[in-house]
Write a protein that holds these residues in place. Structure first.
Motif, PDB file in Angstrom:
ATOM      1  N   SER A  26       0.889  -1.313  -0.113  1.00 57.47           N
ATOM      2  CA  SER A  26       0.188   0.010   0.031  1.00 57.47           C
ATOM      3  C   SER A  26       0.813   1.369  -0.039  1.00 57.47           C
ATOM      4  O   SER A  26       2.289   1.529   1.087  1.00 57.47           O
ATOM      5  CB  SER A  26      -0.972  -0.078   1.530  1.00 57.47           C
ATOM      6  N   PRO A  27       0.605   2.598  -0.879  1.00 57.46           N
ATOM      7  CA  PRO A  27       1.109   3.317  -0.706  1.00 57.46           C
ATOM      8  C   PRO A  27       1.106   4.170   0.664  1.00 57.46           C
ATOM      9  O   PRO A  27       2.308   4.923   0.994  1.00 57.46           O
ATOM     10  CB  PRO A  27       0.274   4.690  -1.564  1.00 57.46           C
ATOM     11  N   GLU A  28       0.210   3.749   1.990  1.00 60.73           N
ATOM     12  CA  GLU A  28       0.305   4.200   3.041  1.00 60.73           C
ATOM     13  C   GLU A  28       1.349   3.016   4.199  1.00 60.73           C
ATOM     14  O   GLU A  28       1.729   3.497   5.094  1.00 60.73           O
ATOM     15  CB  GLU A  28      -0.960   4.740   3.678  1.00 60.73           C
ATOM     16  N   ALA A  29       1.857   2.366   3.733  1.00 62.68           N
ATOM     17  CA  ALA A  29       2.800   0.806   4.006  1.00 62.68           C
ATOM     18  C   ALA A  29       3.899   2.053   4.928  1.00 62.68           C
ATOM     19  O   ALA A  29       4.424   2.506   4.190  1.00 62.68           O
ATOM     20  CB  ALA A  29       2.900  -0.381   3.555  1.00 62.68           C
ATOM     21  N   ALA A  30       4.346   1.791   6.281  1.00 63.63           N
ATOM     22  CA  ALA A  30       5.264   2.498   6.828  1.00 63.63           C
ATOM     23  C   ALA A  30       6.671   2.037   6.335  1.00 63.63           C
ATOM     24  O   ALA A  30       7.398   2.293   6.265  1.00 63.63           O
ATOM     25  CB  ALA A  30       5.046   1.959   8.517  1.00 63.63           C
ATOM     26  N   PHE A  31       6.373   0.812   5.388  1.00 64.42           N
ATOM     27  CA  PHE A  31       8.293  -0.430   5.034  1.00 64.42           C
ATOM     28  C   PHE A  31       7.533  -0.038   3.643  1.00 64.42           C
ATOM     29  O   PHE A  31       6.758  -1.332   3.144  1.00 64.42           O
ATOM     30  CB  PHE A  31       8.231  -1.602   5.843  1.00 64.42           C
ATOM     31  N   ALA A  32       8.552   0.224   2.905  1.00 61.29           N
ATOM     32  CA  ALA A  32       8.369   0.066   1.201  1.00 61.29           C
ATOM     33  C   ALA A  32       7.418   0.224   0.984  1.00 61.29           C
ATOM     34  O   ALA A  32       6.807  -0.612   0.143  1.00 61.29           O
ATOM     35  CB  ALA A  32       8.942  -1.383   0.982  1.00 61.29           C
ATOM     36  N   PRO A  33       6.437   1.834   0.921  1.00 57.53           N
ATOM     37  CA  PRO A  33       4.657   1.806  -0.049  1.00 57.53           C
ATOM     38  C   PRO A  33       5.202   1.862  -1.776  1.00 57.53           C
ATOM     39  O   PRO A  33       6.443   2.030  -1.663  1.00 57.53           O
ATOM     40  CB  PRO A  33       4.939   3.137   0.910  1.00 57.53           C
ATOM     41  N   GLU A 104      -6.522  -8.173   2.363  1.00 60.54           N
ATOM     42  CA  GLU A 104      -5.854  -7.164   3.445  1.00 60.54           C
ATOM     43  C   GLU A 104      -5.678  -5.841   2.573  1.00 60.54           C
ATOM     44  O   GLU A 104      -4.772  -5.118   2.372  1.00 60.54           O
ATOM     45  CB  GLU A 104      -5.099  -7.321   4.002  1.00 60.54           C
ATOM     46  N   PRO A 105      -6.650  -4.585   1.967  1.00 63.88           N
ATOM     47  CA  PRO A 105      -6.446  -3.785   0.861  1.00 63.88           C
ATOM     48  C   PRO A 105      -5.730  -2.751   1.447  1.00 63.88           C
ATOM     49  O   PRO A 105      -4.558  -1.841   0.667  1.00 63.88           O
ATOM     50  CB  PRO A 105      -7.652  -3.417   0.407  1.00 63.88           C
ATOM     51  N   ASP A 106      -5.689  -2.451   2.990  1.00 63.57           N
ATOM     52  CA  ASP A 106      -4.524  -1.272   3.227  1.00 63.57           C
ATOM     53  C   ASP A 106      -3.299  -1.635   3.563  1.00 63.57           C
ATOM     54  O   ASP A 106      -2.799  -1.101   4.014  1.00 63.57           O
ATOM     55  CB  ASP A 106      -5.606  -1.477   4.688  1.00 63.57           C
ATOM     56  N   ARG A 107      -3.087  -3.046   3.171  1.00 60.27           N
ATOM     57  CA  ARG A 107      -1.729  -3.316   3.481  1.00 60.27           C
ATOM     58  C   ARG A 107      -1.150  -4.130   1.747  1.00 60.27           C
ATOM     59  O   ARG A 107       0.172  -3.679   1.905  1.00 60.27           O
ATOM     60  CB  ARG A 107      -1.337  -4.581   4.002  1.00 60.27           C
ATOM     61  N   CYS A 108      -1.466  -4.368   0.574  1.00 58.91           N
ATOM     62  CA  CYS A 108      -1.265  -5.209  -0.677  1.00 58.91           C
ATOM     63  C   CYS A 108      -2.309  -4.301  -1.358  1.00 58.91           C
ATOM     64  O   CYS A 108      -3.721  -4.519  -1.286  1.00 58.91           O
ATOM     65  CB  CYS A 108      -1.389  -6.091  -0.423  1.00 58.91           C
TER      66      CYS A 108
END
Length: 155
Positions: A26-33, A104-108
């Motif tokens: 996800s673009p909002e991911a803390a790691f590797a957005p 998990e669309p908030d993560r991927c």
């Protein structure tokens, strides 16, 4: 001597006709957005790395995997820029049931099958290193660790 706790990651290598399954974070991911990566997760307290891989496959992809269908094929011992150590374990999935879903669309934000010879850009650096190591027949790679000074020189 101090001891740092090592975070352990369990990564799933799904393969189909010389393609590998990767997810766009996800673009909002803390790691590797917005970066492509293996399906993966951190080992939680009280679970083995294989159990973690099985759990993550179901949670992230909606794919059923059994522990005995996982084969450890590569380990990346990584030292992050902040000095924290991580052990990334990559398991080849020999059999599974189901097709990738965005659970998990908030993560991927996407799952895609990529040819081994044409991986996406950007890709998580240790994901690419692990795939190169697997192709070369290596079981282990380390990244980010200080290399010893050449013989006869002080660091």
């Amino acid at each position: 001597m101090s001891h740092a706790l090592t975070v352990i990651g369990a990564h799933l290598l799904f393969e189909r006709a010389d393609h590998v399954l990767l997810g766009r974070r996800s673009p909002e991911a803390a790691f590797a957005p917005d970066t492509w990566h293996f399906p993966a997760g951190h080992v939680e307290d009280g679970e083995s790395a294989r159990r973690c891989a099985v759990r993550e496959s179901e949670e992230e992809l909606g794919i059923s995997v059994r522990e005995h269908d996982l084969q450890l094929v590569h380990v990346v011992h990584l030292r992050e820029e902040d000095g924290s150590p991580r052990m990334q374990m990559v398991f080849r999935v020999h059999r599974w049931a189901g097709e990738p879903q965005l659970k998990e669309p908030d993560r991927c934000t996407a799952w895609a099958w990529w040819p081994r010879v044409a991986l996406p850009d950007p890709i998580v650096d240790y994901t690419e290193v692990a795939l190169e190591g697997i192709a070369a027949g290596w079981s282990y790679t380390d990244m980010g660790w200080r290399q010893p000074a050449p013989e006869g020189r002080r660091a």
